[in-house]
Motif scaffolding. Structure first.
Motif, PDB file in Angstrom:
ATOM      1  N   ALA A  72       0.463  -1.304   0.051  1.00  0.00           N
ATOM      2  CA  ALA A  72      -0.220  -0.163  -0.340  1.00  0.00           C
ATOM      3  C   ALA A  72       1.235   1.285   0.332  1.00  0.00           C
ATOM      4  O   ALA A  72       0.544   2.095  -0.616  1.00  0.00           O
ATOM      5  CB  ALA A  72      -1.261  -0.368   1.089  1.00  0.00           C
ATOM      6  N   ARG A  90      -2.854   2.199  -2.066  1.00  0.00           N
ATOM      7  CA  ARG A  90      -4.460   0.992  -2.236  1.00  0.00           C
ATOM      8  C   ARG A  90      -5.260   1.874  -1.852  1.00  0.00           C
ATOM      9  O   ARG A  90      -6.504   1.458  -2.738  1.00  0.00           O
ATOM     10  CB  ARG A  90      -3.897   0.049  -1.186  1.00  0.00           C
ATOM     11  N   VAL A 102      -8.119  -3.365  -4.638  1.00  0.00           N
ATOM     12  CA  VAL A 102      -7.141  -2.584  -5.506  1.00  0.00           C
ATOM     13  C   VAL A 102      -5.712  -3.486  -4.703  1.00  0.00           C
ATOM     14  O   VAL A 102      -5.630  -3.615  -3.932  1.00  0.00           O
ATOM     15  CB  VAL A 102      -7.166  -1.380  -5.667  1.00  0.00           C
ATOM     16  N   THR A 103      -4.734  -3.775  -5.551  1.00  0.00           N
ATOM     17  CA  THR A 103      -2.995  -4.308  -5.262  1.00  0.00           C
ATOM     18  C   THR A 103      -2.059  -4.319  -5.507  1.00  0.00           C
ATOM     19  O   THR A 103      -2.420  -3.409  -6.744  1.00  0.00           O
ATOM     20  CB  THR A 103      -3.059  -5.659  -5.185  1.00  0.00           C
ATOM     21  N   VAL A 104      -1.128  -3.387  -4.954  1.00  0.00           N
ATOM     22  CA  VAL A 104       0.320  -2.638  -4.797  1.00  0.00           C
ATOM     23  C   VAL A 104       1.112  -2.462  -5.010  1.00  0.00           C
ATOM     24  O   VAL A 104       1.266  -3.266  -3.919  1.00  0.00           O
ATOM     25  CB  VAL A 104      -0.248  -0.751  -5.261  1.00  0.00           C
TER      26      VAL A 104
END
Length: 248
Positions: A72, A90, A102-104
């Motif tokens: 994140a 994120r 969402v994945t970062v």
């Protein structure tokens, strides 16, 4: 299974749905220019435009060109606006995408994950280093297939400068270097990285991997095997989608 992947770079933001069984894009990717200044809000708008182009409503994996901790929080921002530092990417990107999951993760780490699963690093053990050459130099380090995240080896010192200021694709363009001149700089950089990590394999990624025949044969004196990335400039998109399917 399909998941959407977005790759945020210093020059462009690109994305597409990804078939995770094959590691391939299922549609032609959409790309918009990275805004300048590349502030969090401006980049988030670009991500929204790319995802919205496909009408996507499921999970989204997103890469970032800097250190990402905890999936994140942004810790570095070498080629985008410094306002990103300490931003919860994120949360920001999830909100901008209307609450989609969402994945970062780091951009080079994403490319490396994809290459290790579907590309040049598949079934390779030992120490493997993927290096992406573009606006900067990204790195992804693997030991027996396990990722060591956020290595950012493009910022190693080379001739008194960040290595990416000397050996990135942008440096080649900015200094109007020939392929031979640029290959010599890349060779010096690889020799330095090899001295530190002794990898069995270098995978050369980024958009320039499409032109590997113009510079890889000119690189000499490196003990490790050197190969171009097989997924080329789609690796980040694929890796982002892979991580979104199995967030760490």
């Amino acid at each position: 299974m399909q998941i959407f992947g977005v790759d945020i770079g210093g020059s462009g933001i690109k994305g597409a749905p990804v078939d995770l069984d094959r590691g391939e894009l299922t549609e032609e990717r959409c790309k918009v220019l990275t805004p300048h200044p590349a502030t969090p809000d401006a980049v988030a708008d670009g991500v929204k435009e790319v995802v919205g182009h496909f009408g996507w409503t499921g999970p989204v994996g997103i890469t970032f060109p800097g250190v990402v901790t905890g999936g994140a929080t942004i810790r570095t921002a070498a080629n985008v606006d410094k306002a990103w530092i300490d931003t919860d990417a994120r949360a920001l990107l999830g909100e901008r995408l209307g609450g989609l999951p969402v994945t970062v993760l780091n951009d080079a780490d994403a490319a490396g994950v994809a290459e290790m699963e579907f590309g040049a690093g598949r079934d390779r053990r030992g120490t493997v280093l993927l290096l992406t050459f573009g606006t900067g130099i990204g790195s992804a380090l693997f030991v027996d297939g396990e990722l060591v995240p956020n290595t950012e080896l493009g910022h190693l010192e080379l001739n008194g400068h960040d290595a990416e200021k000397r050996a990135s694709t942008k440096a080649k363009e900015d200094h109007e270097l020939t392929w031979e001149q640029w290959a010599h700089r890349v060779q010096k950089y690889l020799a330095h990285v090899e001295m530190l990590f002794s990898p069995e394999l270098f995978i050369i990624g980024g958009g320039v991997s499409r032109k590997a025949d113009k510079f890889l044969p000119l690189i000499e004196g490196i003990k490790a095997e050197i190969v171009p990335a097989q997924l080329q400039n789609n690796a980040g998109i694929v890796g982002a989608a892979m991580r979104a399917a199995k967030p760490a």
